[in-house]
Design an enzyme around this catalytic site. Structure first.
Site, PDB file in Angstrom:
ATOM      1  N   HIS A  13     -27.242  19.892 -33.663  1.00 13.92           N
ATOM      2  CA  HIS A  13     -26.931  20.571 -32.395  1.00 13.92           C
ATOM      3  C   HIS A  13     -26.655  19.564 -31.288  1.00 13.92           C
ATOM      4  CE1 HIS A  13     -30.941  20.208 -30.377  1.00 13.92           C
ATOM      5  NE2 HIS A  13     -31.461  20.374 -31.581  1.00 13.92           N
ATOM      6  N   ASP A  39     -33.317  14.263 -30.703  1.00  8.29           N
ATOM      7  CA  ASP A  39     -33.206  15.727 -30.859  1.00  8.29           C
ATOM      8  C   ASP A  39     -32.072  16.238 -30.002  1.00  8.29           C
ATOM      9  OD1 ASP A  39     -33.628  18.384 -31.341  1.00  8.29           O
ATOM     10  OD2 ASP A  39     -35.476  18.535 -30.188  1.00  8.29           O
ATOM     11  N   GLU A  78     -29.048  25.359 -29.191  1.00  9.21           N
ATOM     12  CA  GLU A  78     -30.111  25.525 -30.199  1.00  9.21           C
ATOM     13  C   GLU A  78     -31.459  25.693 -29.542  1.00  9.21           C
ATOM     14  OE1 GLU A  78     -33.396  24.230 -32.839  1.00  9.21           O
ATOM     15  OE2 GLU A  78     -32.728  23.298 -30.980  1.00  9.21           O
ATOM     16  N   GLU A  79     -31.677  24.884 -28.488  1.00 11.53           N
ATOM     17  CA  GLU A  79     -33.040  24.760 -27.960  1.00 11.53           C
ATOM     18  C   GLU A  79     -33.582  26.056 -27.361  1.00 11.53           C
ATOM     19  OE1 GLU A  79     -34.842  22.512 -28.765  1.00 11.53           O
ATOM     20  OE2 GLU A  79     -33.836  20.578 -28.858  1.00 11.53           O
ATOM     21  N   ASP A 100     -31.977  18.119 -38.093  1.00 10.55           N
ATOM     22  CA  ASP A 100     -32.565  18.378 -36.770  1.00 10.55           C
ATOM     23  C   ASP A 100     -34.051  18.042 -36.761  1.00 10.55           C
ATOM     24  OD1 ASP A 100     -32.859  19.144 -34.148  1.00 10.55           O
ATOM     25  OD2 ASP A 100     -33.033  21.278 -34.593  1.00 10.55           O
ATOM     26  N   HIS A 128     -38.911  16.684 -27.371  1.00  9.50           N
ATOM     27  CA  HIS A 128     -38.849  17.448 -26.113  1.00  9.50           C
ATOM     28  C   HIS A 128     -39.559  16.738 -24.960  1.00  9.50           C
ATOM     29  CE1 HIS A 128     -38.363  21.477 -28.550  1.00  9.50           C
ATOM     30  NE2 HIS A 128     -37.415  20.588 -28.796  1.00  9.50           N
TER      31      HIS A 128
END
Lengths: 25, 428
Positions: free
Chosen positions: B246, B258, B292-293, B320, B391
């Protein structure tokens, strides 16, 4: 987890396909 | 000798270091790429041009509506038993607090079962802190995704979470969360392991803890795009082997890990094959998922749009969960599928990437498609440190290793090529 021993896979997918895949190395 | 040709070209040959360099240029240029932002759209345009620069022009974008949640000022202050400012990150699509914030006593629970032991009157008007100790992501992430809704159902006014990570240097971790219908939407945020554990210790001693939480954000919708790069097959062009990652990220860090790494090893597949003039029987489609997130928005739109052609997806792959040293593949499919992949993985003894992990729902975006019966796999890699950075502001290029990215790009390309080229379709 790692699954399926070689003898199981040999039966499932056959020697021809195994040889074909090995040829890509 | 196709596999060795690809491995040599990428790991020691002309392509050595290219994946790291291109990823670094990308994340240094754009930084974080949150859903719904202009910078995400600019980064999609950049990837399209980068692909065209490689003389690959079979590129399609598919528009969809995505959330555009923008974080504003966020502060968390412990007022009692002493004053202490605490680091926090509001969770995705969290509602705001009143301008003066929410000042309330906290209740600390380590599970939903512990929350249920409290009566509604115990929770009403309080801030609930969930502090489950990280075991696995799958086990603990439920407190991030559902914590606010469950706390609100018992009358809480806000929900806090011990960040979903095994390790911390006072770093809060963002992430998505979901409200439930007919339950009040309350502000939700993650705090650091250090502060969560401090609050737990004070709470366990029976002391009253009062916090002031201020969170501001905006939430609307925008148009974004999934990007599809096709490298056409020679004999069965309608059949697809999909590789993917992504392109969006959280609004912290650079999204290098990520999912910049996954994006760039998937982008590298058609690029490397084109440079080597290797043309598989089936089409390889590299997809850069958007949004995606905030809930696999791009993948869900793709699955819906292409549902009638799903039979043509021979195999779907996603990276991912880090692009550290590749170890093999986590595979969903029947026994025959797993045996075929196991045989293919034997081709990667030279780079120690031969492990097949059985996983009924590998990946994130591709899980949407795998659950419809399509066989697929995610990159199994040496990612024990993945959730340290996940994140956070720490998700930067410093997480990435040039050689490991070469190994990943080489493995990903060669594995996709063999799957796309063997005479037999991957069975359903």
């Amino acid at each position: 987890k790692v699954v399926y021993k070689d003898d199981v896979c040999n039966v499932l997918i056959g020697d021809d396909l195994i040889a074909e895949i090995a040829s890509y190395e | 000798n196709v596999v060795n040709e690809i491995l040599n070209y990428v790991i020691v040959g002309e392509y050595k270091g290219q994946t790291y360099n291109e990823l670094a240029k990308f994340v240094d240029k754009f930084g974080a790429r949150p859903s719904g932002t202009e910078v995400l759209e600019q980064s999609i345009d950049y990837m399209i041009q980068l692909t065209r620069d490689e003389n690959i022009n079979d590129i399609t974008t598919e528009e969809l509506t995505v959330p555009h949640w923008t974080r504003g000022e966020e502060t968390l202050t412990m007022l009692e038993p002493r004053v202490k400012n605490m680091a926090l990150l509001g969770l995705g699509r969290s509602v705001t607090t009143p301008p003066e914030g929410i000042t309330a006593e906290i209740v600390v629970v380590n599970s939903f079962a512990e929350l249920d032991k409290y009566s509604d009157s115990d929770i009403e008007g309080k801030i609930v802190l969930y502090d489950p100790i990280f075991t696995t992501y799958g086990e603990t992430v439920q407190y991030r995704s559902q914590g606010a809704a469950k706390a609100a159902a018992k009358g809480a006014v806000a929900s806090l979470l011990r960040s979903i990570t095994p390790f911390s240097i006072n770093s809060p971790h963002a992430g998505s969360q979901y409200y439930e219908e007919n339950v009040p939407k309350i502000p939700a945020a993650a705090i650091t392991l250090e502060d969560a554990d401090l609050l737990r210790r004070i709470y366990s001693r029976g002391e009253k803890i009062v916090l002031n939480l201020k969170m501001f954000s905006t939430d609307n919708s925008r148009i974004s795009r999934n990007t599809l790069v096709d490298y056409k097959g020679t004999e069965k062009p309608e059949k697809l082997v999909i590789v993917s990652g992504h392109i969006d990220s959280w609004d912290v860090g650079q999204g290098a890990m990520d999912d910049g790494g996954g994006l760039f090893i998937s982008w590298a597949v058609p690029v490397i094959l084109n440079r080597l003039n290797l043309k598989p029987r089936r089409t390889i489609r590299s997809i850069f998922w958007t949004a995606e997130e905030l809930g696999l928005i791009g993948a869900k739109a793709y699955e819906e749009k292409h549902r009638s052609e799903a039979d043509n997806i021979n195999f779907i792959m996603e990276s991912d969960e880090g692009t550290f040293a590749p170890l093999g593949l986590a595979v969903a499919g029947n026994a025959e599928t797993r045996c075929i992949i196991k045989e293919i993985l034997k081709l990667f003894k030279s780079i120690n990437a031969t492990t097949l992990v059985e996983d009924d729902s590998p990946g994130s975006d591709i899980a949407v498609i795998i659950q419809t019966g399509v066989p697929g796999a995610s990159l199994h890699n040496d990612n024990s440190m993945y959730f340290w950075f996940h994140h956070t502001e720490g998700d930067t290029m410093n997480v990435e290793d040039e050689h490991e990215l070469d190994l990943g790009a080489a493995f990903w390309t060669a594995a996709a090529y063999v799957i796309a080229d063997i005479s037999k379709d991957i069975p359903r």
